[in-house]
Write an enzyme that holds these catalytic residues in place. Structure first.
Site, PDB file in Angstrom:
ATOM      1  N   TYR A 143       5.361  -6.165  -1.672  1.00  0.00           N
ATOM      2  CA  TYR A 143       4.923  -7.129  -0.678  1.00  0.00           C
ATOM      3  C   TYR A 143       4.062  -8.244  -1.273  1.00  0.00           C
ATOM      4  CZ  TYR A 143       6.459  -3.731   2.851  1.00  0.00           C
ATOM      5  OH  TYR A 143       7.188  -2.864   3.625  1.00  0.00           O
ATOM      6  N   LYS A 193       9.807   6.822  -6.713  1.00  0.00           N
ATOM      7  CA  LYS A 193      11.232   6.772  -7.038  1.00  0.00           C
ATOM      8  C   LYS A 193      11.358   6.683  -8.561  1.00  0.00           C
ATOM      9  CE  LYS A 193      15.589   6.632  -5.732  1.00  0.00           C
ATOM     10  NZ  LYS A 193      16.257   7.847  -5.215  1.00  0.00           N
ATOM     11  N   ASP A 225      13.380   9.438  -1.204  1.00  0.00           N
ATOM     12  CA  ASP A 225      14.502   9.778  -0.330  1.00  0.00           C
ATOM     13  C   ASP A 225      14.426  11.233   0.114  1.00  0.00           C
ATOM     14  OD1 ASP A 225      14.854  10.250  -3.042  1.00  0.00           O
ATOM     15  OD2 ASP A 225      16.949   9.642  -3.094  1.00  0.00           O
ATOM     16  N   ASP A 249       4.957   2.226   4.168  1.00  0.00           N
ATOM     17  CA  ASP A 249       5.289   1.506   5.385  1.00  0.00           C
ATOM     18  C   ASP A 249       6.459   2.187   6.097  1.00  0.00           C
ATOM     19  OD1 ASP A 249       5.564  -0.390   7.350  1.00  0.00           O
ATOM     20  OD2 ASP A 249       6.097  -2.035   6.016  1.00  0.00           O
ATOM     21  N   ASP A 253       6.333   4.977   9.561  1.00  0.00           N
ATOM     22  CA  ASP A 253       7.064   4.677  10.790  1.00  0.00           C
ATOM     23  C   ASP A 253       8.034   5.807  11.136  1.00  0.00           C
ATOM     24  OD1 ASP A 253       5.715   2.320  10.925  1.00  0.00           O
ATOM     25  OD2 ASP A 253       7.476   1.031  10.965  1.00  0.00           O
TER      26      ASP A 253
END
Length: 369
Positions: A143, A193, A225, A249, A253
């Protein structure tokens, strides 16, 4: 005599003003109960600031935030401002606040309530008793990475975003996660990852090194994942999840649905000097003004504020118990309403008032409906 604390409120857009109004009401109640003096100032932010000043965050608002004891943010954004340049979009205010205040550690608690288990899309036996703290790195990663751009090529356009992390950025959020875990069940799962990304390989290496300072904390690693799958399959295996900006993020959610609604999730964004508190949900312009917004995430964010910034840990517990009691009484906004005869379809302000009544020492059981 206690020193006056200053709170800066940034209501924002959509349902932001509606939910922050209820959160402030609760905060004023507990401050009065605990004899804490609170001065509140409010500034527009996001789209509201664009409409008024032509930019999503003014220097005056930023300066006030830097001089405050804490910041309460509602939500920013909406279709009205979608065509703005990226540095003038409402979301730019949020990123600027995080960067300017150096709010590198974002705490997102995922807690289920017994009275709301039926609201989760997952089976009762899977979600009952879930208590997770997601610690998300907030000022680095994709970001904020550079370069980032969209350019014209021979075959169309190409968009570029850069994912990068430094050892220092990882170390400080890791320290925050280990400190958090030390006050919980002493277990961290670090999510990355590392089988694909070099930034994640550095992340894993740095977290492992940081763990040497916390030998009492159990550390495990998990690919992002797999973590997404495990949150649905067996969320109770998690205590503290430590992860980067984008992964945190997305995962938080996803995890919000364990509780039944993203309208239930509070957050605390913490730095060395400053702190900002906000519900995880967005501005929800489709329900703005309909008195249907769930204020519980904003009110629970105020509880976190009491715990981390206002030196009122007892008040934090009182707010959390009042939320629990209100849900047990059957109060529900639309996002968590299950059409049970034991439930009451409530407006935003009715939820706030019910929680406020639970904080009243003169409350008599059974007189809330």
């Amino acid at each position: 005599m206690s020193k006056t604390k200053e709170l800066i409120v940034l209501p924002g857009d959509g349902i932001g003003p509606e939910v922050t109004k209820e959160a402030i009401k609760i905060l004023q109640t507990v401050c009065k109960r605990h004899n804490k003096k609170l001065r509140i100032r409010s500034f527009p932010v996001g789209g509201a600031s664009i409409d008024r000043y032509g930019r999503p965050l003014t220097e005056e608002a930023l300066k006030a935030c830097k001089e405050s004891s804490a910041v309460l943010l509602g939500a920013v954004g909406g279709p009205k401002w979608d065509d703005q340049p990226k540095d003038k979009r409402p979301e730019a205010a949020l990123l600027q606040l995080r960067k300017e205040l150096d709010l590198f550690a974002n705490l997102r608690p995922i807690t289920t309530y017994k009275s709301l288990l039926q609201s989760s899309p997952l089976k009762r036996e899977i979600v009952s008793g879930v208590d997770i703290m997601i610690v998300r790195e907030l000022t680095g990663g994709i970001y904020f990475g550079r370069p980032r751009f969209i350019e014209q090529t021979e075959n169309g356009e190409r968009g570029v975003d850069t994912l990068s992390y430094t050892t220092e950025e990882i170390e400080r959020v890791a320290h925050a996660a280990f400190k958090t875990a030390a006050n919980r069940n002493r277990k961290i799962i670090s999510v990355d990852k590392s089988n694909v990304l070099d930034s994640s390989r550095l992340w894993r290496k740095t977290v492992q090194e940081s763990a040497k300072q916390w030998p009492e904390i159990e550390l495990q690693h998990m690919l992002v994942d797999n973590c997404a799958m495990q949150l649905v399959r067996n969320p109770k295996q998690f205590d503290v999840i430590l992860t980067g900006n984008m992964f945190g993020d997305i995962l938080s959610d996803e995890a919000s649905m364990i509780t039944g609604s993203i309208g239930m999730l509070p957050s605390a964004s913490l730095g060395e000097e400053f702190a900002m508190y906000e519900p995880v949900h967005g501005s929800a312009p489709d329900i703005a003004g309909q008195r249907a917004a769930n204020p519980i995430a904003a009110i629970a964010s105020v509880a976190l504020m009491c715990r981390y910034s206002l030196d009122m840990p007892e008040a934090a517990l009182e707010i959390e118990e009042a939320i629990k009691g209100t849900l047990e009484d059957g109060f529900r906004t639309a996002d968590i309403y299950g059409h049970s005869t034991k439930e009451y379809r409530a407006t935003t302000s009715e939820i706030g008032s019910a929680i406020d009544k639970h904080l009243s020492p003169n409350l008599k059981p059974g007189n809330l409906l």
